[in-house]
Design an enzyme around this catalytic site. Sequence first.
Site, PDB file in Angstrom:
ATOM      1  N   ASP A  62      56.310  28.352  33.437  1.00 41.52           N
ATOM      2  CA  ASP A  62      55.849  29.989  32.887  1.00 41.52           C
ATOM      3  C   ASP A  62      56.656  31.043  33.201  1.00 41.52           C
ATOM      4  O   ASP A  62      56.358  31.998  32.818  1.00 41.52           O
ATOM      5  CB  ASP A  62      54.385  30.180  33.453  1.00 41.52           C
ATOM      6  CG  ASP A  62      53.323  29.442  32.888  1.00 41.52           C
ATOM      7  OD1 ASP A  62      53.237  29.666  31.670  1.00 41.52           O
ATOM      8  OD2 ASP A  62      52.492  28.759  33.550  1.00 41.52           O
ATOM      9  N   ASP A  68      54.614  38.728  34.958  1.00 39.60           N
ATOM     10  CA  ASP A  68      53.684  38.448  36.088  1.00 39.60           C
ATOM     11  C   ASP A  68      54.034  38.548  37.462  1.00 39.60           C
ATOM     12  O   ASP A  68      53.423  38.495  38.332  1.00 39.60           O
ATOM     13  CB  ASP A  68      53.216  37.279  35.678  1.00 39.60           C
ATOM     14  CG  ASP A  68      52.207  37.151  34.352  1.00 39.60           C
ATOM     15  OD1 ASP A  68      51.670  38.247  34.469  1.00 39.60           O
ATOM     16  OD2 ASP A  68      52.129  36.309  33.696  1.00 39.60           O
ATOM     17  N   ARG A  87      53.282  29.248  39.853  1.00 40.06           N
ATOM     18  CA  ARG A  87      53.785  30.377  39.283  1.00 40.06           C
ATOM     19  C   ARG A  87      54.511  31.153  40.781  1.00 40.06           C
ATOM     20  O   ARG A  87      55.355  32.027  40.553  1.00 40.06           O
ATOM     21  CB  ARG A  87      53.178  31.371  38.506  1.00 40.06           C
ATOM     22  CG  ARG A  87      52.726  30.551  37.337  1.00 40.06           C
ATOM     23  CD  ARG A  87      52.369  31.479  36.347  1.00 40.06           C
ATOM     24  NE  ARG A  87      53.603  32.219  35.723  1.00 40.06           N
ATOM     25  CZ  ARG A  87      53.270  33.367  35.072  1.00 40.06           C
ATOM     26  NH1 ARG A  87      52.426  33.603  34.358  1.00 40.06           N
ATOM     27  NH2 ARG A  87      54.600  34.169  34.708  1.00 40.06           N
ATOM     28  N   ARG A 132      43.287  35.681  38.443  1.00 40.74           N
ATOM     29  CA  ARG A 132      44.781  35.627  38.732  1.00 40.74           C
ATOM     30  C   ARG A 132      44.942  36.657  39.933  1.00 40.74           C
ATOM     31  O   ARG A 132      45.726  36.785  40.834  1.00 40.74           O
ATOM     32  CB  ARG A 132      45.800  35.942  37.954  1.00 40.74           C
ATOM     33  CG  ARG A 132      45.805  34.834  36.930  1.00 40.74           C
ATOM     34  CD  ARG A 132      46.441  33.467  37.341  1.00 40.74           C
ATOM     35  NE  ARG A 132      46.300  32.303  36.492  1.00 40.74           N
ATOM     36  CZ  ARG A 132      47.210  32.196  35.610  1.00 40.74           C
ATOM     37  NH1 ARG A 132      48.344  33.165  35.304  1.00 40.74           N
ATOM     38  NH2 ARG A 132      47.216  31.221  34.536  1.00 40.74           N
ATOM     39  N   HIS A 162      44.370  37.945  31.263  1.00 38.60           N
ATOM     40  CA  HIS A 162      44.712  39.254  32.138  1.00 38.60           C
ATOM     41  C   HIS A 162      44.380  40.471  31.516  1.00 38.60           C
ATOM     42  O   HIS A 162      43.834  40.736  30.393  1.00 38.60           O
ATOM     43  CB  HIS A 162      46.326  39.518  32.133  1.00 38.60           C
ATOM     44  CG  HIS A 162      47.094  38.320  32.720  1.00 38.60           C
ATOM     45  ND1 HIS A 162      48.171  37.685  32.243  1.00 38.60           N
ATOM     46  CD2 HIS A 162      47.133  37.950  33.987  1.00 38.60           C
ATOM     47  CE1 HIS A 162      48.719  36.588  32.930  1.00 38.60           C
ATOM     48  NE2 HIS A 162      48.053  36.960  34.354  1.00 38.60           N
ATOM     49  N   CYS A 249      54.367  40.079  28.187  1.00 36.77           N
ATOM     50  CA  CYS A 249      54.485  39.008  29.375  1.00 36.77           C
ATOM     51  C   CYS A 249      56.236  38.825  29.623  1.00 36.77           C
ATOM     52  O   CYS A 249      56.618  38.428  30.446  1.00 36.77           O
ATOM     53  CB  CYS A 249      54.131  37.593  29.251  1.00 36.77           C
ATOM     54  SG  CYS A 249      52.222  37.932  28.699  1.00 36.77           S
TER      55      CYS A 249
HETATM   56  N1  GLY Z   1      50.528  30.329  30.653  1.00 34.80           N
HETATM   57  C1  GLY Z   1      50.747  31.601  31.102  1.00 34.80           C
HETATM   58  C2  GLY Z   1      49.829  31.751  32.565  1.00 34.80           C
HETATM   59  O1  GLY Z   1      49.024  31.179  32.404  1.00 34.80           O
HETATM   60  O2  GLY Z   1      50.181  32.204  33.412  1.00 34.80           O
END
Ligand code: GLY
Length: 263
Positions: A62, A68, A87, A132, A162, A249
């Site tokens: 990602d 992010d 991530r 998240r 988000h 993003c």
């Molecule tokens: N694929 C984007 C995310 O889930 O962070």
Amino acid sequence: MGQLLAITRAVSPAIARCELTHLSRVPIDPDKAAAQHADYERALERMGCAVRRIAAGQDLPDSVFIEDAAVVLDEVAIVTRPGAESRRAEAPGVAEALEPYRPLLVLEPPGTLDGGDVLVVGRSMFIGTSRRTNLAGIEQMRHIAAPLGYAVRPVSVRGCLHLKSAVTSIDDQTLLVNRAWAPLEELRGFKFLDVDPGEPSAANIVRVGTRLLYSASFPRTRARIERRGFDVTAVDVSELAKAEGAVTCCSLIFEESDCLSAA
Ligand code: GLY
């Protein structure tokens, strides 16, 4: 306004193994995604940004969604602690890219926060409470941003990944919004432009100075925005959208400033 910089990150060859929350997995062509990403970068350049692309995370599916991993304010850059475990390793490369431009601060456990949950409009900082981003992450952001003069306002996100899937700004007074995904009462103080009902994912748009960069997949909402007199550039990001990414993003956009030398 000074020079605008856009930091981007190349598409990972592993993008097909991306995180997915609200979408079903379909095949993703990394070459097509990379070609669309290059078109997006060229559009940013035409709109006045100097684009600096950092290398792909080979095993970071990602990592093209660089937004992010950091939040860049005029005063500082905050390196996030992304909510998805897969991530977290994106952050060091992004921190290195930002180091020449801003003093860096880093979010710590147990806080989690994705930059896609942070919408800054003037001195308002809306932060989505999503899968998240947790309350500890929001409190760390408040601790950093409130002394700098930002009013930090949590927003409950539902039905999308988000906050910026649900709402972004088209100018300092107006929010482009899917009101099914973010309650308007938590965004009070602004005017609203609703997405077309047939385009629920259309609330994500990038401001580049006074111009707007947008996905070509939302022609009806685009017409609504243009009727308000805005200059909208549309790019095809459909392959990146299969990885649950949107236009905001794919870059960190900020004004080059001398805040490091002034510090
Ligand atoms: N694929 C984007 C995310 O889930 O962070």
